[in-house]
Design an enzyme around this catalytic site. Structure first.
Site, PDB file in Angstrom:
ATOM      1  N   MET A 128       0.819  -1.215   0.000  1.00  0.00           N
ATOM      2  CA  MET A 128       0.000   0.000   0.000  1.00  0.00           C
ATOM      3  C   MET A 128       0.850   1.262   0.000  1.00  0.00           C
ATOM      4  O   MET A 128       0.516   2.245  -0.657  1.00  0.00           O
ATOM      5  CB  MET A 128      -0.941   0.023   1.210  1.00  0.00           C
ATOM      6  CG  MET A 128      -2.246  -0.699   0.982  1.00  0.00           C
ATOM      7  SD  MET A 128      -3.569  -0.094   2.067  1.00  0.00           S
ATOM      8  CE  MET A 128      -2.850  -0.389   3.680  1.00  0.00           C
ATOM      9  N   TYR A 159      -2.279  -6.358  17.135  1.00  0.00           N
ATOM     10  CA  TYR A 159      -2.644  -5.574  15.945  1.00  0.00           C
ATOM     11  C   TYR A 159      -3.854  -4.697  16.254  1.00  0.00           C
ATOM     12  O   TYR A 159      -3.832  -3.484  16.003  1.00  0.00           O
ATOM     13  CB  TYR A 159      -2.951  -6.514  14.773  1.00  0.00           C
ATOM     14  CG  TYR A 159      -3.181  -5.785  13.472  1.00  0.00           C
ATOM     15  CD1 TYR A 159      -2.108  -5.237  12.773  1.00  0.00           C
ATOM     16  CD2 TYR A 159      -4.465  -5.641  12.947  1.00  0.00           C
ATOM     17  CE1 TYR A 159      -2.314  -4.554  11.581  1.00  0.00           C
ATOM     18  CE2 TYR A 159      -4.679  -4.968  11.749  1.00  0.00           C
ATOM     19  CZ  TYR A 159      -3.603  -4.425  11.075  1.00  0.00           C
ATOM     20  OH  TYR A 159      -3.810  -3.749   9.896  1.00  0.00           O
ATOM     21  N   THR A 172      -3.064  -6.609  -1.306  1.00  0.00           N
ATOM     22  CA  THR A 172      -1.613  -6.409  -1.323  1.00  0.00           C
ATOM     23  C   THR A 172      -0.940  -7.765  -1.541  1.00  0.00           C
ATOM     24  O   THR A 172      -1.565  -8.815  -1.357  1.00  0.00           O
ATOM     25  CB  THR A 172      -1.130  -5.813   0.003  1.00  0.00           C
ATOM     26  OG1 THR A 172      -1.460  -6.720   1.065  1.00  0.00           O
ATOM     27  CG2 THR A 172      -1.776  -4.467   0.266  1.00  0.00           C
ATOM     28  N   LYS A 189      -3.866  -0.558  16.477  1.00  0.00           N
ATOM     29  CA  LYS A 189      -4.645   0.176  15.483  1.00  0.00           C
ATOM     30  C   LYS A 189      -5.744   1.027  16.143  1.00  0.00           C
ATOM     31  O   LYS A 189      -6.093   2.098  15.641  1.00  0.00           O
ATOM     32  CB  LYS A 189      -5.231  -0.786  14.447  1.00  0.00           C
ATOM     33  CG  LYS A 189      -4.169  -1.432  13.562  1.00  0.00           C
ATOM     34  CD  LYS A 189      -3.303  -0.398  12.854  1.00  0.00           C
ATOM     35  CE  LYS A 189      -2.316  -1.006  11.888  1.00  0.00           C
ATOM     36  NZ  LYS A 189      -1.502   0.008  11.181  1.00  0.00           N
ATOM     37  N   VAL A 243      11.215   2.879  11.873  1.00  0.00           N
ATOM     38  CA  VAL A 243      10.222   3.873  12.288  1.00  0.00           C
ATOM     39  C   VAL A 243      10.074   3.976  13.808  1.00  0.00           C
ATOM     40  O   VAL A 243       9.490   4.932  14.317  1.00  0.00           O
ATOM     41  CB  VAL A 243       8.838   3.601  11.656  1.00  0.00           C
ATOM     42  CG1 VAL A 243       8.862   3.886  10.162  1.00  0.00           C
ATOM     43  CG2 VAL A 243       8.361   2.180  11.952  1.00  0.00           C
ATOM     44  N   ASP A 291      11.697   2.907   4.481  1.00  0.00           N
ATOM     45  CA  ASP A 291      11.420   1.489   4.688  1.00  0.00           C
ATOM     46  C   ASP A 291      12.698   0.867   5.240  1.00  0.00           C
ATOM     47  O   ASP A 291      13.784   1.463   5.158  1.00  0.00           O
ATOM     48  CB  ASP A 291      11.057   0.812   3.352  1.00  0.00           C
ATOM     49  CG  ASP A 291      10.168  -0.404   3.522  1.00  0.00           C
ATOM     50  OD1 ASP A 291       8.991  -0.353   3.131  1.00  0.00           O
ATOM     51  OD2 ASP A 291      10.650  -1.416   4.063  1.00  0.00           O
ATOM     52  N   ASN A 307       2.441   5.022   7.357  1.00  0.00           N
ATOM     53  CA  ASN A 307       1.900   3.819   6.729  1.00  0.00           C
ATOM     54  C   ASN A 307       2.536   2.532   7.250  1.00  0.00           C
ATOM     55  O   ASN A 307       1.908   1.480   7.241  1.00  0.00           O
ATOM     56  CB  ASN A 307       2.100   3.908   5.207  1.00  0.00           C
ATOM     57  CG  ASN A 307       1.764   2.623   4.493  1.00  0.00           C
ATOM     58  OD1 ASN A 307       0.592   2.308   4.272  1.00  0.00           O
ATOM     59  ND2 ASN A 307       2.786   1.854   4.122  1.00  0.00           N
TER      60      ASN A 307
END
Length: 244
Positions: free
Chosen positions: A18, A150, A185, A154, A61, A37, A87
């Protein structure tokens, strides 16, 4: 004029999937893009493919130092940052009873702490241009339950986006979250999962999974001045799954 003409954007986790779709659409709409990345080989190749308006910076990140490096490189190459798309993220499909503390802390660092660091670090750069737009990629599991770790992170991204929107509004910085459902994806539609995904898609009101570009179109809208009065909100792209 192109929708992101003159804007400088950072997109994390953009070597593939994405993030790559977002980067490609941003470039097509006039932005200068910093791709970040951990996958340096794919990231550099993709930046070269996108041309002179894209550069790649290898980034963890969850590292405050890496965030400072990314902002400095963006300003040095293209100027102050107008757009940040948080992202990057990972998933973990384990029962809570099987998750180790180390695994849990890792997903929190990558999915949650990274978003805090990105917003905090980019704000000073955005203030140089009179404001900006931060787009945090959450998930439909930031609205309804999914896997432990997760789901938690989120939901956190959703909440952080609202809190940050209030904190940063006086500086002209908007913050919104995007909540994709099942997206086609490479990770989702690989050979060993393709049949299961196709079967599950029949439970989606629109009877199909989304293409990455459909999420990118929403991200583009939020990054652009077209969404100038939208902040602290969540934008859901799930084919109606969470409406059921």
């Amino acid at each position: 004029m192109k929708r992101l003409e003159g804007k400088v954007a950072i997109i994390t986790g953009s070597a593939q999937g994405m993030g790559a779709a977002h980067a490609k659409l941003f470039i097509e709409n006039g932005a200068k893009v910093i791709l970040t990345d951990l996958n340096e080989v794919k990231g550099k190749a993709f930046a070269a493919e996108l041309g002179e308006n894209a550069i790649f910076v290898k980034q963890n990140v969850a590292s405050e130092e890496d965030w400072a490096t990314v902002i400095a490189k963006a300003e040095e190459t293209f100027g102050p940052v107008n757009v940040l798309v948080n992202n990057a993220g990972i998933t973990m499909a384990k029962n809570m009873l099987d998750v180790t503390v180390e695994e849990y802390r890792r997903i929190v660092e990558i999915n949650q702490v990274s978003v805090f660091l990105g917003m905090k670090t980019v704000a000073a750069s955005m203030m140089k241009t009179g404001g900006g737009s931060i787009v945090n990629i959450s998930s439909m599991n930031g609205l309804v339950a999914g896997a432990i770790g997760y789901t938690d992170t989120k939901f956190a991204v959703r909440g952080m986006s609202k809190a940050a929107a209030i904190n940063l509004a006086p500086m002209g910085i908007r913050v919104n979250s995007v909540h994709p459902g099942v997206i086609a994806t490479p990770m989702v539609v690989q050979e060993d999962t393709k049949a299961a995904v196709e079967s599950f898609s029949q439970h989606i009101p629109l009877k199909r999974v989304a293409q990455p570009e459909e999420v990118s179109n929403m991200v583009l809208f939020l990054a652009s001045d077209e969404s100038s009065y939208s902040t602290g909100s969540e934008f859901v792209i799930d084919g109606g799954l969470t409406a059921q």
